[in-house]
Design a protein around this motif. Sequence first.
Motif, PDB file in Angstrom:
ATOM      1  N   GLU A 170       0.827  -1.200   0.000  1.00  0.00           N
ATOM      2  CA  GLU A 170       0.000   0.000   0.000  1.00  0.00           C
ATOM      3  C   GLU A 170       0.862   1.250   0.000  1.00  0.00           C
ATOM      4  O   GLU A 170       1.945   1.275   0.597  1.00  0.00           O
ATOM      5  N   VAL A 171       0.382   2.262  -0.686  1.00  0.00           N
ATOM      6  CA  VAL A 171       0.979   3.594  -0.669  1.00  0.00           C
ATOM      7  C   VAL A 171      -0.097   4.558  -0.199  1.00  0.00           C
ATOM      8  O   VAL A 171      -1.074   4.798  -0.925  1.00  0.00           O
ATOM      9  N   ASP A 172       0.021   5.057   1.020  1.00  0.00           N
ATOM     10  CA  ASP A 172      -0.992   5.956   1.591  1.00  0.00           C
ATOM     11  C   ASP A 172      -2.390   5.345   1.499  1.00  0.00           C
ATOM     12  O   ASP A 172      -3.364   6.020   1.124  1.00  0.00           O
ATOM     13  N   GLY A 173      -2.486   4.060   1.799  1.00  0.00           N
ATOM     14  CA  GLY A 173      -3.777   3.380   1.797  1.00  0.00           C
ATOM     15  C   GLY A 173      -4.256   2.919   0.443  1.00  0.00           C
ATOM     16  O   GLY A 173      -5.360   2.366   0.333  1.00  0.00           O
ATOM     17  N   THR A 174      -3.442   3.112  -0.599  1.00  0.00           N
ATOM     18  CA  THR A 174      -3.818   2.714  -1.952  1.00  0.00           C
ATOM     19  C   THR A 174      -3.039   1.476  -2.368  1.00  0.00           C
ATOM     20  O   THR A 174      -1.816   1.415  -2.192  1.00  0.00           O
ATOM     21  N   LEU A 175      -3.711   0.497  -2.936  1.00  0.00           N
ATOM     22  CA  LEU A 175      -3.075  -0.749  -3.337  1.00  0.00           C
ATOM     23  C   LEU A 175      -2.110  -0.524  -4.497  1.00  0.00           C
ATOM     24  O   LEU A 175      -2.428   0.157  -5.473  1.00  0.00           O
ATOM     25  N   VAL A 176      -0.922  -1.138  -4.377  1.00  0.00           N
ATOM     26  CA  VAL A 176       0.078  -1.109  -5.429  1.00  0.00           C
ATOM     27  C   VAL A 176       0.567  -2.543  -5.604  1.00  0.00           C
ATOM     28  O   VAL A 176       0.617  -3.310  -4.640  1.00  0.00           O
ATOM     29  N   PHE A 177       0.922  -2.951  -6.823  1.00  0.00           N
ATOM     30  CA  PHE A 177       1.233  -4.359  -7.060  1.00  0.00           C
ATOM     31  C   PHE A 177       2.300  -4.516  -8.136  1.00  0.00           C
ATOM     32  O   PHE A 177       2.542  -3.588  -8.931  1.00  0.00           O
ATOM     33  N   ALA A 178       2.941  -5.707  -8.157  1.00  0.00           N
ATOM     34  CA  ALA A 178       3.991  -5.966  -9.134  1.00  0.00           C
ATOM     35  C   ALA A 178       4.292  -7.452  -9.204  1.00  0.00           C
ATOM     36  O   ALA A 178       4.003  -8.208  -8.272  1.00  0.00           O
ATOM     37  N   SER A 179       4.930  -7.856 -10.303  1.00  0.00           N
ATOM     38  CA  SER A 179       5.297  -9.260 -10.502  1.00  0.00           C
ATOM     39  C   SER A 179       6.452  -9.691  -9.613  1.00  0.00           C
ATOM     40  O   SER A 179       6.612 -10.882  -9.351  1.00  0.00           O
ATOM     41  N   GLU A 180       7.287  -8.742  -9.179  1.00  0.00           N
ATOM     42  CA  GLU A 180       8.421  -9.070  -8.322  1.00  0.00           C
ATOM     43  C   GLU A 180       8.498  -8.088  -7.167  1.00  0.00           C
ATOM     44  O   GLU A 180       8.093  -6.921  -7.288  1.00  0.00           O
ATOM     45  N   VAL A 181       9.052  -8.559  -6.061  1.00  0.00           N
ATOM     46  CA  VAL A 181       9.174  -7.748  -4.852  1.00  0.00           C
ATOM     47  C   VAL A 181      10.010  -6.506  -5.095  1.00  0.00           C
ATOM     48  O   VAL A 181       9.700  -5.416  -4.585  1.00  0.00           O
ATOM     49  N   LYS A 182      11.087  -6.627  -5.863  1.00  0.00           N
ATOM     50  CA  LYS A 182      12.022  -5.516  -6.052  1.00  0.00           C
ATOM     51  C   LYS A 182      11.344  -4.273  -6.617  1.00  0.00           C
ATOM     52  O   LYS A 182      11.800  -3.154  -6.378  1.00  0.00           O
ATOM     53  N   ALA A 183      10.250  -4.433  -7.326  1.00  0.00           N
ATOM     54  CA  ALA A 183       9.531  -3.276  -7.875  1.00  0.00           C
ATOM     55  C   ALA A 183       8.775  -2.517  -6.796  1.00  0.00           C
ATOM     56  O   ALA A 183       8.397  -1.357  -6.997  1.00  0.00           O
ATOM     57  N   LEU A 184       8.534  -3.154  -5.656  1.00  0.00           N
ATOM     58  CA  LEU A 184       7.751  -2.536  -4.586  1.00  0.00           C
ATOM     59  C   LEU A 184       8.617  -1.995  -3.452  1.00  0.00           C
ATOM     60  O   LEU A 184       8.145  -1.222  -2.627  1.00  0.00           O
ATOM     61  N   ILE A 185       9.886  -2.415  -3.384  1.00  0.00           N
ATOM     62  CA  ILE A 185      10.778  -1.941  -2.330  1.00  0.00           C
ATOM     63  C   ILE A 185      11.047  -0.445  -2.526  1.00  0.00           C
ATOM     64  O   ILE A 185      11.379   0.011  -3.615  1.00  0.00           O
ATOM     65  N   GLY A 186      10.857   0.299  -1.446  1.00  0.00           N
ATOM     66  CA  GLY A 186      10.977   1.746  -1.533  1.00  0.00           C
ATOM     67  C   GLY A 186       9.690   2.433  -1.943  1.00  0.00           C
ATOM     68  O   GLY A 186       9.600   3.662  -1.918  1.00  0.00           O
TER      69      GLY A 186
END
Length: 466
Positions: A106-122
């Motif tokens: 989540e980013v400020d309560g908004t769902l965010v998603f990706a095929s790999e973890v590295k895209a979501l780190i940070g």
Amino acid sequence: MSGIVGICRTGEKQLVEKMLAKISHRGTGGKRIFAKKGGVLGVVYQKGEKPPFLNNPRGTAVWDGRFSGDLDQAETDSPLALAALKGGEVFLIRDGLGISPLYYGEVDGTLVFASEVKALIGVASKIQEFPPGYKYLSGTGFQQYFGLKPVEAWPLEQEEAALRLRRALEEAVAQYTAGRTEIGSLLSGGLDSSTLAALARPQVDRLHTFACGMEGASDLEYAREVADHIDSIHHEAIYSLQDLWNVLPDVIYHLESFDALLIRSAITHYLVTKMVADYVPAAFSGEGGDELFAGYAYYKDLDPDDLNGELIASINRMHNTALQRVDRAASAYGTEAYVSFLAPSVVKLAVHIPVEYKLHAEADEEPVEKWILRKAVEDLLPEQALWRPKVKFWEGAGVEDHLADYAKTQITDADFRQERRLPDGSFLNTKEELLYYRIFTEHFGNLTDLDFVGRTKGAPKVPEPQ
């Protein structure tokens, strides 16, 4: 092979660009970003494949895997991780066994998603695996649509079970060979990889098979025998201990794990996939055969009444261990892995085959693992390969305990006691795992939540401190 990312909020194209850049290895042939009401979707994909997106007045979708094109039928498509936007709402779905990867935060309560973890780190502070067999809809949340559970065995005679299994596997392989003249297959010389290679060979003009291992590794010998028997174009690589150390940081970066047994197998998988990329865009991989047909040694120690339940549990554990390894090794080089043992039709049949056909014993003899699979393909393989006992990927490739022995020379007892407790309160199992975790943190930092990291059942471990 493709990679998807997205966020359930309008106007975040720059963020999606940044996330896609982290997984660009999953698709160097093309990239698309769709900024719509309710969210932004992005996808990277390989050159030469049908672009994995649609964008029309009825909606927009991006996916990784095999999509029929009908959102109403997406629950039956596999492998698949898909994100769609329609009427300002975001829809996500992941196949029932978790063959295609997907993560979210989540980013400020908004769902965010990706095929790999590295895209979501940070981007997201807490990263979780999108559960297999689930879908998500804005305003509704997560809903489970599939869960593999123990079922009653069908009253099949041995011959009928073997025949039906053979047909199901032939059809599962044909889904990927259709329209192709050339394809690849990983070949360890074990039953599962040999089966898929033998089934694929008559369906294409040229079958490339790939094996790797250390000098003298048993896999190399068995793979050569099978390759010669089926008349494939065989490629092999012999590597050294130094080769293992050299690729270890890259393997951990792509795998996104520090699980010791998973990394042992991933190193050899990573090395053999490097060869695949030089010849073909995709290759068959034999994952799922052991879990469906009782291939692991510990199954023989179970009470027969408990075996079926443990096989189902084993399949359900694959999404963040073996299947993650397969996906990341393939995606690291922009290739695709075909896991035909886990085709829905094969799985449906396999879970209904009586367990006594899987772990089968004659009179007072030792039970034979995967017996029904051996019977189904006994006319396809040389005798030695057909009846070869199960050997784990890293054992057959000659890796054995070399990595664990190296870790013992690098990490003191005091260091292990001090560092084995992780930020989330869990413990590292061995010095080998601590060695991998140190590299993991170099890539991804000291993450406080590691729920997305799968841990292999039954892995060796030092007792946790009391």
